[in-house]
Design a protein around this motif. Structure first.
Motif, short mmCIF file in Angstrom:
data_model
loop_
_atom_site.label_atom_id
_atom_site.label_comp_id
_atom_site.label_asym_id
_atom_site.label_seq_id
_atom_site.Cartn_x
_atom_site.Cartn_y
_atom_site.Cartn_z
N ILE A 51 2.35 -6.45 10.59
CA ILE A 51 2.00 -5.29 11.41
C ILE A 51 0.62 -4.85 10.96
O ILE A 51 0.41 -4.61 9.76
CB ILE A 51 3.01 -4.15 11.24
CG1 ILE A 51 4.41 -4.60 11.67
CG2 ILE A 51 2.56 -2.92 12.03
CD1 ILE A 51 5.50 -3.58 11.36
N SER A 52 -0.32 -4.76 11.88
CA SER A 52 -1.68 -4.31 11.58
C SER A 52 -1.94 -3.03 12.36
O SER A 52 -1.80 -3.01 13.58
CB SER A 52 -2.71 -5.37 11.98
OG SER A 52 -2.49 -6.57 11.27
N ILE A 53 -2.28 -1.99 11.63
CA ILE A 53 -2.49 -0.67 12.23
C ILE A 53 -3.94 -0.24 12.00
O ILE A 53 -4.43 -0.31 10.86
CB ILE A 53 -1.53 0.38 11.62
CG1 ILE A 53 -0.08 -0.07 11.78
CG2 ILE A 53 -1.75 1.74 12.27
CD1 ILE A 53 0.92 0.82 11.07
N ALA A 54 -4.61 0.19 13.04
CA ALA A 54 -5.99 0.66 12.93
C ALA A 54 -5.98 2.06 12.33
O ALA A 54 -5.47 3.00 12.94
CB ALA A 54 -6.66 0.67 14.30
N VAL A 55 -6.51 2.18 11.12
CA VAL A 55 -6.50 3.46 10.41
C VAL A 55 -7.92 3.83 9.97
O VAL A 55 -8.14 4.23 8.83
CB VAL A 55 -5.53 3.44 9.20
CG1 VAL A 55 -4.09 3.39 9.66
CG2 VAL A 55 -5.82 2.28 8.28
N ALA A 56 -8.87 3.70 10.88
CA ALA A 56 -10.26 4.02 10.56
C ALA A 56 -10.37 5.48 10.13
O ALA A 56 -9.79 6.37 10.75
CB ALA A 56 -11.14 3.77 11.77
N GLY A 57 -11.09 5.70 9.06
CA GLY A 57 -11.31 7.06 8.57
C GLY A 57 -10.29 7.51 7.54
O GLY A 57 -10.45 8.58 6.94
N PHE A 58 -9.24 6.74 7.29
CA PHE A 58 -8.23 7.09 6.30
C PHE A 58 -8.44 6.28 5.02
O PHE A 58 -8.68 5.06 5.09
CB PHE A 58 -6.81 6.83 6.82
CG PHE A 58 -6.37 7.79 7.88
CD1 PHE A 58 -5.89 9.05 7.54
CD2 PHE A 58 -6.42 7.43 9.21
CE1 PHE A 58 -5.48 9.94 8.52
CE2 PHE A 58 -6.01 8.31 10.20
CZ PHE A 58 -5.54 9.56 9.85
N ALA A 59 -8.33 6.94 3.89
CA ALA A 59 -8.38 6.25 2.60
C ALA A 59 -6.96 5.83 2.22
O ALA A 59 -5.98 6.28 2.82
CB ALA A 59 -8.95 7.18 1.53
N GLU A 60 -6.84 4.96 1.22
CA GLU A 60 -5.52 4.49 0.79
C GLU A 60 -4.63 5.65 0.35
O GLU A 60 -3.42 5.63 0.55
CB GLU A 60 -5.66 3.49 -0.34
CG GLU A 60 -6.21 2.16 0.11
CD GLU A 60 -6.37 1.17 -1.03
OE1 GLU A 60 -5.65 1.30 -2.04
OE2 GLU A 60 -7.20 0.27 -0.90
N ASP A 61 -5.23 6.68 -0.24
CA ASP A 61 -4.45 7.83 -0.71
C ASP A 61 -3.90 8.66 0.45
O ASP A 61 -2.96 9.43 0.27
CB ASP A 61 -5.30 8.72 -1.62
CG ASP A 61 -5.69 8.01 -2.90
OD1 ASP A 61 -4.98 7.04 -3.28
OD2 ASP A 61 -6.69 8.42 -3.53
N ASP A 62 -4.51 8.54 1.62
CA ASP A 62 -4.07 9.29 2.79
C ASP A 62 -2.89 8.62 3.50
O ASP A 62 -2.25 9.23 4.34
CB ASP A 62 -5.21 9.42 3.81
CG ASP A 62 -6.41 10.15 3.24
OD1 ASP A 62 -6.23 10.98 2.33
OD2 ASP A 62 -7.54 9.88 3.71
N LEU A 63 -2.61 7.37 3.17
CA LEU A 63 -1.60 6.58 3.87
C LEU A 63 -0.31 6.49 3.07
O LEU A 63 -0.32 6.48 1.85
CB LEU A 63 -2.12 5.16 4.14
CG LEU A 63 -3.38 5.07 4.98
CD1 LEU A 63 -3.95 3.68 4.93
CD2 LEU A 63 -3.07 5.47 6.41
N SER A 64 0.80 6.39 3.79
CA SER A 64 2.12 6.27 3.17
C SER A 64 2.93 5.24 3.95
O SER A 64 3.01 5.31 5.18
CB SER A 64 2.81 7.64 3.20
OG SER A 64 4.19 7.50 3.07
N VAL A 65 3.53 4.27 3.22
CA VAL A 65 4.38 3.25 3.82
C VAL A 65 5.72 3.30 3.11
O VAL A 65 5.78 3.12 1.90
CB VAL A 65 3.76 1.84 3.69
CG1 VAL A 65 4.67 0.80 4.30
CG2 VAL A 65 2.38 1.80 4.32
N GLU A 66 6.79 3.58 3.85
CA GLU A 66 8.13 3.69 3.26
C GLU A 66 9.15 2.96 4.11
O GLU A 66 8.98 2.85 5.33
CB GLU A 66 8.56 5.16 3.17
CG GLU A 66 7.74 6.01 2.26
CD GLU A 66 8.23 7.45 2.25
OE1 GLU A 66 9.00 7.85 3.16
OE2 GLU A 66 7.83 8.19 1.34
N VAL A 67 10.20 2.47 3.48
CA VAL A 67 11.33 1.88 4.19
C VAL A 67 12.52 2.79 3.96
O VAL A 67 12.90 3.05 2.82
CB VAL A 67 11.63 0.46 3.69
CG1 VAL A 67 12.84 -0.10 4.40
CG2 VAL A 67 10.43 -0.44 3.90
N LYS A 68 13.10 3.31 5.05
CA LYS A 68 14.27 4.19 4.98
C LYS A 68 15.28 3.74 6.01
O LYS A 68 14.96 3.68 7.20
CB LYS A 68 13.91 5.64 5.32
CG LYS A 68 12.90 6.30 4.47
CD LYS A 68 12.73 7.74 4.96
CE LYS A 68 11.37 8.27 4.64
NZ LYS A 68 11.13 9.58 5.19
#
Length: 154
Positions: A51-68
């Motif tokens: 899965i590739s998501i365009a997240v221009a303008g976001f830093a790694e610290d701004d992103l969250s990936v979780e499995v629930k």
């Protein structure tokens, strides 16, 4: 709203009781799901996906990936900027978002990477040995009968 009759499936399948609710959720979420941010889902191998998501303008610290609970949840929230900037045109959206993907059984997230404004999430389907197809030998009634008679004689 479309409705589907899954009654014919119940005659030919076993254990797919949740398919009607899954289809209902997929169809109702499709209309309500926002289109931001854009994303791609690609099959990279027989049992691997990305899965590739365009997240221009976001830093790694701004992103969250979780499995629930068999759902992959990708969220982003931009930290508040302390500097006051005046934009003449603001075309790069950095608004907060949450995107959910329903994962099938035995699909697990193997990794995530952030490069060039894209968040890549790699997934792999691992089917347990117990669920893989296996060949069942068929024995003839003639070959089993002498063993039974021989055991009964002794």
């Amino acid at each position: 709203m479309r409705t589907f009759d899954f009654a014919p499936l119940h005659r030919a399948t076993i254990g797919f009781d949740q398919i009607a609710s899954l289809m209902d959720r997929a169809l109702s979420a499709d209309a309500a799901q926002p289109s931001y941010p854009p994303y791609n889902i690609e099959k990279t191998d027989a049992d691997s996906y990305r899965i590739s998501i365009a997240v221009a303008g976001f830093a790694e610290d701004d992103l969250s990936v979780e499995v629930k609970e068999n759902a992959l949840v990708v969220a982003a929230k931009k930290a508040d900027s302390k500097d006051e900037r005046t934009f003449l045109h603001r075309g790069i959206a950095t608004r907060a978002f949450e995107r959910r993907f329903t994962l099938a059984d035995h699909v697990r997230v193997t990794g995530a990477s952030h490069e060039n404004g894209m968040l890549h999430i790699d997934l792999h389907r691992e089917v347990p040995e117990a669920l893989k197809p296996r060949r069942i030998e068929i024995s003839s009634s003639r070959s089993n009968r002498p063993e039974i008679e021989a055991k009964a004689v002794n």
